[in-house]
Design a protein around this motif. Structure first.
Motif, PDB file in Angstrom:
ATOM      1  N   VAL A  99     -27.288  59.233 -16.957  1.00 37.50           N
ATOM      2  CA  VAL A  99     -28.580  59.222 -16.563  1.00 37.50           C
ATOM      3  C   VAL A  99     -29.567  59.133 -17.595  1.00 37.50           C
ATOM      4  CG1 VAL A  99     -30.167  60.766 -15.254  1.00 37.50           C
ATOM      5  CG2 VAL A  99     -28.092  60.412 -14.224  1.00 37.50           C
ATOM      6  N   PHE A 100     -29.282  59.611 -18.721  1.00 37.36           N
ATOM      7  CA  PHE A 100     -30.282  59.453 -19.776  1.00 37.36           C
ATOM      8  C   PHE A 100     -29.892  58.477 -20.936  1.00 37.36           C
ATOM      9  CE2 PHE A 100     -30.911  63.780 -18.294  1.00 37.36           C
ATOM     10  CZ  PHE A 100     -32.385  63.681 -18.020  1.00 37.36           C
ATOM     11  N   GLN A 101     -28.806  57.752 -20.612  1.00 39.46           N
ATOM     12  CA  GLN A 101     -28.506  56.620 -21.251  1.00 39.46           C
ATOM     13  C   GLN A 101     -28.218  57.049 -22.888  1.00 39.46           C
ATOM     14  OE1 GLN A 101     -31.206  53.281 -20.294  1.00 39.46           O
ATOM     15  NE2 GLN A 101     -31.747  54.643 -18.921  1.00 39.46           N
ATOM     16  N   VAL A 102     -27.411  57.953 -23.063  1.00 36.39           N
ATOM     17  CA  VAL A 102     -27.105  58.560 -24.586  1.00 36.39           C
ATOM     18  C   VAL A 102     -25.711  58.721 -24.467  1.00 36.39           C
ATOM     19  CG1 VAL A 102     -29.309  59.713 -24.801  1.00 36.39           C
ATOM     20  CG2 VAL A 102     -27.656  61.178 -23.744  1.00 36.39           C
ATOM     21  N   ARG A 103     -25.146  59.134 -25.780  1.00 37.70           N
ATOM     22  CA  ARG A 103     -23.768  59.510 -25.875  1.00 37.70           C
ATOM     23  C   ARG A 103     -23.599  60.996 -26.001  1.00 37.70           C
ATOM     24  NH1 ARG A 103     -19.370  56.087 -29.289  1.00 37.70           N
ATOM     25  NH2 ARG A 103     -17.607  57.717 -28.901  1.00 37.70           N
ATOM     26  N   ASN A 104     -22.880  61.436 -25.251  1.00 41.59           N
ATOM     27  CA  ASN A 104     -22.872  63.082 -25.085  1.00 41.59           C
ATOM     28  C   ASN A 104     -21.485  63.307 -25.704  1.00 41.59           C
ATOM     29  OD1 ASN A 104     -25.440  64.014 -24.557  1.00 41.59           O
ATOM     30  ND2 ASN A 104     -25.093  63.625 -22.481  1.00 41.59           N
ATOM     31  N   GLU A 105     -21.196  64.147 -26.600  1.00 39.25           N
ATOM     32  CA  GLU A 105     -19.817  64.710 -27.064  1.00 39.25           C
ATOM     33  C   GLU A 105     -19.720  66.334 -26.662  1.00 39.25           C
ATOM     34  OE1 GLU A 105     -17.910  63.269 -29.961  1.00 39.25           O
ATOM     35  OE2 GLU A 105     -18.738  61.233 -29.712  1.00 39.25           O
ATOM     36  N   LEU A 106     -18.517  66.549 -26.091  1.00 35.93           N
ATOM     37  CA  LEU A 106     -18.261  68.063 -25.710  1.00 35.93           C
ATOM     38  C   LEU A 106     -18.650  68.878 -26.949  1.00 35.93           C
ATOM     39  CD1 LEU A 106     -15.225  67.602 -23.464  1.00 35.93           C
ATOM     40  CD2 LEU A 106     -17.505  67.667 -22.928  1.00 35.93           C
TER      41      LEU A 106
END
Length: 139
Positions: A99-106
């Protein structure tokens, strides 16, 4: 043609689509825009520069939630819990990333998890508000 003067609060409250809008706000609030128009005339090229800056440096807008994402968030937020299981974190981060077009890592950082959940809650609430408005206008 005379333009209505906007107050500083009105200028700052307007949503910026990109860097050009932000630069325009700063120039208007500081009075520099008024001086530029006085020196260079009404057509000083500001509007064209603003549009070009907005095009080159747009602010990212969240993408729309897909139906399965909305259903997951609806169930999750309705549970009204402050605990996130590892499986839920994976799904929440996956939705947030798209949705926010970012790369999230746990992460194990609670404030990072809370921030992403808050971001999703804002988007989710907009959908709920829209759907409530749609159903309230139906006969």
């Amino acid at each position: 043609m005379t333009r209505k003067r906007r107050t500083k609060a009105e200028i700052l409250a307007a949503k910026s689509e990109g860097l050009g809008d932000t630069v325009e706000k700063v120039l208007e609030v500081t009075g520099i825009a008024k001086v530029a128009k006085w020196l260079m005339g009404e057509d000083c090229g500001c509007e064209e520069r603003k549009q070009k800056l907005n095009q080159i440096f747009p602010y990212k807008k969240p993408l729309c939630l897909e139906e399965p994402e909305f259903k997951f968030l609806d169930e999750w937020f309705n549970r009204n819990t402050d605990r996130v299981t590892p499986i839920e974190q994976v799904e929440l981060f996956k939705i947030h990333s798209r949705v926010f077009q970012v790369r999230n890592e746990l992460t194990s950082c609670p404030s990072c998890v809370i921030q992403r959940i808050d971001d999703l809650k804002k988007v989710f609430n907009e959908y709920k508000d829209e759907s409530n408005a749609d159903t309230s206008t139906e006969p």
